[in-house]
Write an enzyme that holds these catalytic residues in place. Structure first.
Site, PDB file in Angstrom:
ATOM      1  N   SER A 255       0.158   3.350  -4.889  1.00 25.48           N
ATOM      2  CA  SER A 255      -0.306   2.143  -5.575  1.00 25.48           C
ATOM      3  C   SER A 255      -0.743   1.060  -4.600  1.00 25.48           C
ATOM      4  O   SER A 255      -0.407   1.082  -3.420  1.00 25.48           O
ATOM      5  CB  SER A 255       0.808   1.606  -6.469  1.00 25.48           C
ATOM      6  OG  SER A 255       1.894   1.223  -5.642  1.00 25.48           O
ATOM      7  N   LYS A 256      -1.480   0.136  -5.153  1.00 24.84           N
ATOM      8  CA  LYS A 256      -2.047  -0.967  -4.376  1.00 24.84           C
ATOM      9  C   LYS A 256      -0.999  -1.713  -3.571  1.00 24.84           C
ATOM     10  O   LYS A 256      -1.271  -2.193  -2.485  1.00 24.84           O
ATOM     11  CB  LYS A 256      -2.702  -1.954  -5.354  1.00 24.84           C
ATOM     12  CG  LYS A 256      -4.205  -1.813  -5.428  1.00 24.84           C
ATOM     13  CD  LYS A 256      -4.788  -2.959  -6.207  1.00 24.84           C
ATOM     14  CE  LYS A 256      -5.045  -2.520  -7.619  1.00 24.84           C
ATOM     15  NZ  LYS A 256      -5.735  -3.386  -8.503  1.00 24.84           N
TER      16      LYS A 256
END
Ligand code: GLU
Length: 302
Positions: A255-256
């Protein structure tokens, strides 16, 4: 006669393409090429709220930048056009009506307040939050009165109350999920757009998709899709759910928050698309001769 292999990559334009999407597209692409089949691009833009302006163009650009061009798609057309779901609303409407007519689906007029309350009660009773099927037992007359009064509604699938939903995944083998944990899912939203579940099943069927290869985060949706294929009386495609990229600490999908995840950002940092593809090729697989550098063409042959 064997069916011609047809696979698809079906991103939603809710933001930049995740790097994991490039790998999913790669697997679909090589499978089509190896089998002399077709690779389709379909834009799944039925979530109008989450749609990001310009995302469709950027997604198409970046897939091409990685060298994975499609045979049929929104900009190219093809025998099953249009390939953008928001341009196919009539098709979904017609099919939803068919399910209503055959009593495989029903109108639900429940307000958000009622749904929230049911949910809160289920949670406090430590039950899994699910729709309580309230509108499933409305009479024809009640439904007609509400429709005539222009009440807002969604269309839900009649999920059998006691049935094993079984499908075979090419990677995981047989998967069985009991229908008691499958919600009477929404098929058509109140804005007249289909949900992902309805759109994906109708399009995969009408576009003659033979194999569905997607990230394993979609496994929990598959029983819903299987029930929909059944409701329509359609044969199910072959499924392969592929493991997803995880964060380095193994806590969930990459994820970011843990760094760069957009497919474009790797190219912007100077990684060559061929090198990225090569990295994906030998992630979880390797050729017998232990080669570590391969072109896309060699990979397809292998
Ligand atoms: N539109 C879904 C996505 O954004 C596609 C999932 C599927 O391949 O069925 O990933």
């Amino acid at each position: 006669m064997e069916r011609r292999v047809r696979v698809r990559f079906a991103p939603s334009p809710t933001g930049p393409l995740h790097i994991g999407g490039v790998r999913t597209a790669l697997y679909n692409y090589i499978f089509a090429k190896k089998n002399g089949g077709d690779f389709l691009l379909r834009i799944e833009d039925t979530d109008q709220v989450r749609e990001v302006d310009g995302a469709v163009e950027k997604i198409m650009q970046v897939i091409r930048a990685y060298g994975l061009d499609w045979d049929e798609g929104p900009d190219k057309g093809g025998p099953y056009a249009p390939y953008t779901q928001s341009e196919r609303l009539d098709i979904y409407k017609k099919h939803a009506q068919q399910l209503i007519d055959t009593k495989k689906a029903y109108y639900c007029f429940c307000s958000k307040e009622r749904l929230d309350q049911v949910r809160a009660e289920q949670i406090s009773a430590k039950k899994p939050p699910m729709y309580d099927q309230f509108c499933r037992s409305l009479s024809q007359e009640e439904v007609q009165t509400k429709l005539t009064a222009n009440s807002s509604y969604v269309i839900r699938l009649v999920v059998p109350n006691d049935e094993d939903v079984v499908f075979t995944d090419l990677i995981r083998g047989d998967i069985t999920i009991h229908s008691t944990i499958v919600d009477d899912q929404v098929l058509m939203k109140s804005d007249g757009f289909p949900t992902y579940h309805l759109g994906v099943v109708i399009d995969d069927h009408l576009m003659n998709i033979t194999h569905i290869m997607r990230g394993e985060e979609w496994i929990s949706s598959t029983p819903k899709h299987i029930l929909l294929y059944k409701a329509f009386g359609w044969p199910t495609p072959i499924y392969a759910h592929i493991p997803i990229f995880l964060n380095p600490d193994d806590k969930g999908k990459m994820s970011k928050r843990k760094g760069t995840v957009s497919a474009q950002s790797f190219l912007d940092s100077g990684y060559l698309p061929e090198a990225m593809l090569n990295f994906f090729m030998i992630l979880g697989w390797s050729p017998h001769d232990q080669r570590e550098i391969m072109t896309l063409e060699e990979y397809i042959q292998e």
